[in-house]
Design an enzyme around this catalytic site. Structure first.
Site, PDB file in Angstrom:
ATOM      1  N   THR A   1       0.754  -1.227   0.000  1.00 41.35           N
ATOM      2  CA  THR A   1       0.000   0.000   0.000  1.00 41.35           C
ATOM      3  C   THR A   1       0.790   1.287   0.000  1.00 41.35           C
ATOM      4  OG1 THR A   1      -1.705  -1.093   1.263  1.00 41.35           O
ATOM      5  CG2 THR A   1      -1.873   1.243   1.119  1.00 41.35           C
TER       6      THR A   1
ATOM      7  N   LYS B   1      -7.746  -0.551  -2.501  1.00 43.38           N
ATOM      8  CA  LYS B   1      -7.550   0.025  -1.174  1.00 43.38           C
ATOM      9  C   LYS B   1      -8.220   1.377  -1.002  1.00 43.38           C
ATOM     10  CE  LYS B   1      -3.161  -2.213  -1.644  1.00 43.38           C
ATOM     11  NZ  LYS B   1      -1.745  -1.998  -1.890  1.00 43.38           N
TER      12      LYS B   1
ATOM     13  N   GLY C   1      -9.490   5.479   2.163  1.00 41.23           N
ATOM     14  CA  GLY C   1      -8.355   4.685   1.723  1.00 41.23           C
ATOM     15  C   GLY C   1      -7.691   4.086   2.942  1.00 41.23           C
TER      16      GLY C   1
ATOM     17  N   SER D   1       3.527   2.035   2.944  1.00 38.77           N
ATOM     18  CA  SER D   1       4.968   1.855   2.773  1.00 38.77           C
ATOM     19  C   SER D   1       5.610   2.892   1.859  1.00 38.77           C
ATOM     20  CB  SER D   1       5.255   0.446   2.257  1.00 38.77           C
ATOM     21  OG  SER D   1       4.528   0.209   1.075  1.00 38.77           O
TER      22      SER D   1
ATOM     23  N   ALA E   1       5.918   4.449  -6.720  1.00 36.67           N
ATOM     24  CA  ALA E   1       6.098   3.094  -7.257  1.00 36.67           C
ATOM     25  C   ALA E   1       7.500   2.900  -7.833  1.00 36.67           C
ATOM     26  CB  ALA E   1       5.050   2.811  -8.341  1.00 36.67           C
TER      27      ALA E   1
ATOM     28  N   CYS F   1       9.571   2.783  -4.068  1.00 40.26           N
ATOM     29  CA  CYS F   1       9.206   1.824  -3.021  1.00 40.26           C
ATOM     30  C   CYS F   1       8.915   0.454  -3.631  1.00 40.26           C
ATOM     31  CB  CYS F   1       7.969   2.325  -2.275  1.00 40.26           C
ATOM     32  SG  CYS F   1       7.371   1.180  -1.004  1.00 40.26           S
TER      33      CYS F   1
ATOM     34  N   THR G   1       5.203  -0.869  -3.570  1.00 38.26           N
ATOM     35  CA  THR G   1       4.199  -0.049  -4.248  1.00 38.26           C
ATOM     36  C   THR G   1       4.283  -0.321  -5.745  1.00 38.26           C
ATOM     37  OG1 THR G   1       4.464   1.689  -2.582  1.00 38.26           O
ATOM     38  CG2 THR G   1       3.442   2.330  -4.655  1.00 38.26           C
TER      39      THR G   1
END
Length: 180
Positions: free
Chosen positions: A9, A41, A54, A133, A165, A168, A171
């Site tokens: 997430t 989410k 969320g 995260s 993204a 991480c 992600t």
């Protein structure tokens, strides 16, 4: 043997002008393995789906909290703050709920709130908040884009989650976005 921690997430909320967007990625990982790419989410909740939510954290925990939040919205319709405070109080004091590991971001046309299990209900000063995260990466990107561009919130959220993204490993770029 210790179980691998489930990581997942990045959820971001961006507010600009009359618009608010919550966007989340779709990745769920156990240890260093991606087990799902398209988790949802971000949801519309409340009467007439006029509230966005969320969540980040353990899926079962987050869905339980989302269900409890919906119950609070039924008790306190059209009052996002009161429903959020009542959820935070219940979450902190209920024997079963206090063990849940998750965070919620909720927003309506007027407010954005972060709700935690420690009793926090926080409204960000700048209308931007992120969890999960990759949350700090998305948050930094969104704040920079808000300060230095005229992009609408949906574009800011999309770009910020793409940046998260890229940084991480928990992600991905499979986004779900809801806007009011």
């Amino acid at each position: 043997m210790k179980a691998d921690r489930i990581r997942s997430t990045t959820v971001l909320c961006v507010r600009r002008g009359e618009s608010v967007v919550i966007a989340g990625d779709g990745q769920v990982s156990i240890g260093n393995t991606v087990v799902k790419h398209s988790a949802r989410k971000v949801r519309r909740v409340g009467k007439d789906d006029k509230i966005l939510a969320g969540f980040a954290g353990s899926t079962a925990d987050a869905l339980t909290l989302l269900e409890k939040f919906n119950e609070m919205l039924e008790k306190y319709p059209n009052n996002l703050t009161r429903a959020s405070v009542e959820l935070a109080k219940l979450w902190r004091t209920d024997r079963m709920l206090r063990r849940l590991e998750a965070l919620l971001i909720v927003a309506d046309k007027a407010k954005t709130l972060l709700i935690s299990g420690t009793g926090d209900v926080v409204e960000p000063d700048d209308g931007v908040v992120a969890i999960g995260s990759g949350g700090n990466y998305a948050l930094a990107s969104a704040r920079a884009l808000l300060a230095h561009t005229e992009l609408p919130p949906a574009d800011i959220a999309r770009i910020s989650l793409q940046i998260a993204a890229d940084i991480c490993v928990y992600t991905n770029d499979s986004l779900v976005m809801e806007e009011l």
